[in-house]
Design an enzyme around this catalytic site. Structure first.
Site, PDB file in Angstrom:
ATOM      1  N   TYR A 145       0.830  -1.212   0.000  1.00 45.38           N
ATOM      2  CA  TYR A 145       0.000   0.000   0.000  1.00 45.38           C
ATOM      3  C   TYR A 145       0.865   1.264   0.000  1.00 45.38           C
ATOM      4  CZ  TYR A 145      -3.906   3.062   1.247  1.00 45.38           C
ATOM      5  OH  TYR A 145      -4.860   4.052   1.254  1.00 45.38           O
ATOM      6  N   TYR A 159       3.789  11.580 -15.495  1.00 46.25           N
ATOM      7  CA  TYR A 159       2.771  11.622 -16.555  1.00 46.25           C
ATOM      8  C   TYR A 159       2.424  13.081 -16.890  1.00 46.25           C
ATOM      9  CZ  TYR A 159      -1.016   9.483 -19.269  1.00 46.25           C
ATOM     10  OH  TYR A 159      -1.827   9.041 -20.287  1.00 46.25           O
TER      11      TYR A 159
END
Ligand code: UDP
Length: 314
Positions: A145, A159
């Site tokens: 996680y 990105y």
């Protein structure tokens, strides 16, 4: 606006959809129901401007028509999921986020990623400021996680640099409220359901570890403000009022007038010792701070758990 909420059937996802619908938006809720609840999707589907799409974000996400906003709330998030769902969590945080970023790029939509206080790990800086890089064990019990969410932050950053996609990052701290699952395994749902049943309330370790609990409607307001802001750096969203787990357990027992006693159990490995957000950034850049105090938030949460118990006849 036309808004996609991935993870719409989860606890925070549900409340976010409700808020967006109340604000007049059209909401497309995406969920694979792996940890989200069908009932949440069903309740949202009563609303004319909501549409449910059962889909895992691990697969490419294709949606017809224009999209303005994408909230990614999709990921198992309770520590009890970190064992059995570890690979799924890593996939959700990597391929899943990537697929939603591709959707955001194609639709020229803005994407908000639900990141987490877990990126700070077992922190050496307290309270946690966004500029702190954290103290995370990359191969520990929580690493799927913690590192998954850290990877997602890195992915958003790269990105955005590569494609110019508009992104926002919310670092969400412990959140509670109605529609948490009683079997969710987290501290407050455990304490409430145990105290309601008169069973021992399980506190890990000596209970001196701390958390800071934010009521879900406050949290959702912070998410919406962040999405609509021009802040691209991560922002902590959480309630800065800190409490030890022993105190929290005693508070719940007292509030319910329960005969339960506290039972001390071993502490899970890599369990953060302290956690509390520094929310200066949210205060100054978003004009946001929590409004619901713990007593009234807990009362609303307990009322939900009582209704649920009555519904299921337990
Ligand atoms: N915890 C506890 N009893 C429980 C469940 C959790 O004492 O029945 C502790 C847990 O070890 C941690 C804290 O409560 O120190 C918060 O745990 P939770 O699972 O709610 O979320 P976390 O903040 O660890 O993601």
């Amino acid at each position: 606006m036309r808004v996609v909420v991935a993870g719409c059937a989860g606890f925070i996802g549900f409340h976010l959809c409700e808020r967006l619908l109340n604000d007049g938006h059209e909401v497309l809720g995406v969920d694979d129901l792996s940890t989200g609840q069908a009932r949440n999707a069903d309740d949202l589907a009563r609303h004319a401007r909501f549409r449910f799409v059962r889909h895992s974000i691990i697969e490419p996400v294709r949606i017809e028509g224009a999209i303005d906003r994408i909230y990614n709330m999709a990921c198992p998030a309770s520590p009890v999921d970190f064992g059995p769902r570890r690979l799924f969590i890593l996939e959700t945080c990597s391929r899943g986020v990537w697929n939603l970023l591709d959707l955001a790029r194609d639709k020229k939509a803005r994407l908000l990623q639900a990141s987490t206080s877990e990126v700070y790990g077992d922190p050496h800086v307290h309270p946690q400021v966004e500029s702190y890089w954290g103290n995370v064990n990359p191969i520990g019990a929580r690493s799927c996680y913690d590192e998954g969410k850290r990877f997602a932050e890195a992915l958003l950053t790269s990105y955005r640099a590569a494609h110019g996609t508009a992104t926002r990052t919310a670092r969400i701290f412990n959140t509670y409220g109605p529609r948490m699952r009683a079997d969710d395994g987290r501290a407050l749902p455990n304490f409430i359901s145990q105290a309601m049943a008169g069973r021992p309330v399980t506190v890990h370790g000596d209970g001196s570890q701390t958390r800071s609990f934010c009521f879900v409607t406050d949290l959702v307001d912070g998410l919406v403000r962040l999405m609509e802001s021009d802040v691209i750096d991560p922002v902590n969203i959480g309630n800065p009022v800190e409490i030890s787990m022993l105190q929290a357990a005693q508070e719940v027992i007292e509030m319910l007038g329960s005969r339960s006693t506290v039972q001390l159990l071993p502490r899970p490995s890599d369990d953060p010792s302290v956690r509390r957000p520094d929310i200066t950034r949210a205060r100054t850049l978003l004009g946001w701070e929590p409004r619901v105090d713990r007593r009234s938030g807990l009362e609303r949460t307990v009322a939900w758990f009582r209704d649920e118990a009555a519904r299921s006849g337990t």
